[in-house]
Enzyme design. Structure first.
Site, PDB file in Angstrom:
ATOM      1  N   ASP A  96       7.183   6.635  11.716  1.00  0.00           N
ATOM      2  CA  ASP A  96       8.128   7.789  12.159  1.00  0.00           C
ATOM      3  C   ASP A  96       7.146   8.889  12.874  1.00  0.00           C
ATOM      4  OD1 ASP A  96      10.456   7.411  11.007  1.00  0.00           O
ATOM      5  OD2 ASP A  96       9.813   7.748   9.333  1.00  0.00           O
ATOM      6  N   PHE A  97       6.190   9.095  12.330  1.00  0.00           N
ATOM      7  CA  PHE A  97       5.337  10.035  13.030  1.00  0.00           C
ATOM      8  C   PHE A  97       4.428   9.831  14.270  1.00  0.00           C
ATOM      9  CE2 PHE A  97       6.541  11.956   9.004  1.00  0.00           C
ATOM     10  CZ  PHE A  97       6.546  13.431   9.427  1.00  0.00           C
TER      11      PHE A  97
END
Lengths: 389, 389
Positions: free
Chosen positions: A159-160
């Protein structure tokens, strides 16, 4: 700079949070139930994850499946710079809000799409989450002890990494727009964004013809550096690594083992790597008697890279939490203390934005529609009655 | 766009690799011995890590400690857009090449600094490496099984989160320069860049008042989603997660356990989280009999997020490796096959740059000094003789 944020969960919301920290106005467009992390609860309480990632944004509740809702969104697009989304593949097209439609409304618009898999790859239409991307990229394969099952990395790397690369794609497109005058549709797949971070493991695989263990516990992922490990201290754990022969020699002398510093059997990285278990034992026997703090003090005095291994509780009671830290206490409108993330990007031309709480669902619907589109109170009433907002 | 790349190891070189993929000319300025990863070897061979991160760059060997070397560097700065560095704190100042000096040579220059810890924090002067940042940020604390020691994440999250955020800082500064006409000194600390990726764990800590285990194996890091785990398959492991009640109900029916789908005892995320071990057992009993591929096929058919857990060898023999993949085979000038990383940022306005091999040390010294600074052959000879280049 106006950013329309259709994104959800972690990937897109982190990207837009950073755009907000850099000074953009973030208008978070949410469906009637709010985005998924709003309804992720622990016990009875909404999880703090939503607060951490949505500080300083405006929330507009808007039904994009309603023709009038879609029309309002396109009117906002006419006045915006960037649209960010990380819906599952095909969603934007089903809403008739693909890039071609947005670009007709505003040729300068930048549409930024966070995906799981790259467009054109075999899995491009599959939905993806952090866990599943960790599984298919080798993050799990390379995390954990060699004799244990594959292990998830604690941080949500897919996600990041996805969200951070997407930010860079957006800022690049903004820069390019100053030359071309046009926007574009930029995309980042989480799968692609994670792969580079496995460089040590990939290099280890290539260098050894696949002979290395795929995960190496706390040793160097490519088994190319030694000593490099987490060692026991009297009161916890300490991370120590010797990037070069100088570090190794300093460590030996500090351990009272000057004879090892001179020993050609350990005189180069490959020589030390070849005797990794033995050297790790020697270092561990020395560290086990001393506290983390004292070890770090002594090692830093002689220039050997090291640090204590902090517990999550150490981190959450340390200097990262505070008004200038990465985890910032803020009051929400009800007087409750919540926490918002800080900004890792330090740019003198983007002075710090004061931390503010994440918005309640639809808290800015009226304000944004009135200020951006000049919609009057009576019309807002009608839109509400018709389940458009 | 010209980028002078003083950076080393992973953090800065990844950042400049991406700038190169976006179309910039990357001039890698190296000391006489080459940057540290050049001399990281496994056995007798230079590790592939250098090749992966330095494809398409030009290498200039330049002695910045020599007054004439420093002077040549400042002449290059006059013609450049960006300087990237991730030296240990204070190094650039000791070379008398701090931002003030660079800005006097070129007011538009953007200096980008990758740091370990933020300027102004207690540890700001400490050297940091990926391992030590993983140790102090809670990455290790949140990775691994609860009853095992803290565990390093396989990916080099500190280096690569740092480098990716630094790229975004640079492209933001380039955009701002189109308005202000001026450059600036942008900085990203790896410590800051890693923290957001721990959102699930931080939220779990905040939501539970620190009562949750700090690491949760392959379960959700905030224990807020269930089922969410890596489950045994007949031939390996499979990652499955139920982000909402619909996923859960579909999974139950697929397992032939339709009664669980209707059972209010499992009817919400908190209810399922409260019985996590029991549900994980039920799912694991079902998955253990079936192959990864067949499980994934069946789960995707009913829309439940899942994927096989791939081994590093699966990844390295799969579609990520290839001319259009993230790991691209390239021939170096000696005809040896090496590998260069691809570009996760897909921008139509930045067409793909063909992958080329990492440069030999100093391979472009003459070319760059001649083309950028008009230095003639005789002068190059003298510079070489004087140990400047």
């Amino acid at each position: 700079m106006v950013v329309l944020d259709l994104s959800q969960v972690y990937n897109g919301p982190y990207c837009t949070m950073l755009l907000g920290q850099l000074g953009a106005e973030i208008i978070k467009i949410e469906p009637f139930g709010g985005e998924p992390v709003r309804w992720r609860v622990v016990g009875e309480q909404q999880t703090a994850a939503f607060d951490l990632l949505n500080g300083g944004k405006k929330s507009v509740r808007l039904n994009l499946k309603h023709p009038r809702g879609r029309e309002l969104f396109l009117s906002l697009v006419e006045r915006a710079d960037v649209v960010v989304e990380n819906f599952s593949p095909g969603t934007l097209q089903r809403l008739s809000l693909g890039y071609d439609v947005l670009a007709r409304a505003n040729a300068g618009i930048i549409l930024a799409t966070g995906r799981g898999y790259g467009a054109g790859t075999p899995q491009s239409e599959q939905r993806a989450m952090d866990l599943t991307i960790q599984a298919v990229t080798g993050v799990m394969a390379t995390t954990g002890q060699p004799d244990q099952p594959p292990t998830k990395a604690g941080p949500a790397v897919a996600d990041f990494f996805g969200g951070t690369h997407l930010l860079a794609a957006i800022t690049t497109a903004l820069y390019q727009r100053t030359v071309t005058g046009n926007g574009q549709h930029v995309e980042v797949a989480m799968q692609d964004a994670v792969v580079p971070s496995l460089t040590s493991s990939i290099a280890g695989y290539l260098d050894s013809g696949g002979a290395l263990p795929e995960r190496t516990g706390n040793k160097h992922s490519g088994l190319a550096v030694c000593p490099y490990n987490v060692y026991p201290a009297a009161d916890g754990w300490v991370a120590i690594l010797c990037m070069n022969d100088g570090h190794w020699q300093s460590l030996c002398r500090l351990m009272g083992r000057g004879e090892l510093a001179e020993d050609p059997a350990f005189g180069s990285p490959p020589a030390r790597v070849a005797q990794m278990d033995k050297l790790d034992e020697i270092v561990a026997a020395w560290t086990a008697e001393v506290t983390r703090q004292e070890l770090v003090r002594r090692l830093q005095d002689v220039g050997v890279p090291c640090s204590p291994v902090l517990s999550l509780s150490d981190v959450m009671t340390g200097p990262l939490v505070g008004a200038d830290g990465m985890i910032r206490p803020v009051l929400d409108p009800t007087g409750r203390t919540t926490y918002a993330l800080g900004n890792p990007l330090r740019l003198p031309a983007s002075p710090p934005v004061p931390a503010t709480a994440a918005p309640a669902l639809g808290a800015h619907t009226d304000e944004v529609l009135r200020e951006q589109l000049g919609i009057a109170a009576a019309e807002l009433e009608r839109l509400r009655h018709d389940n458009v907002v």
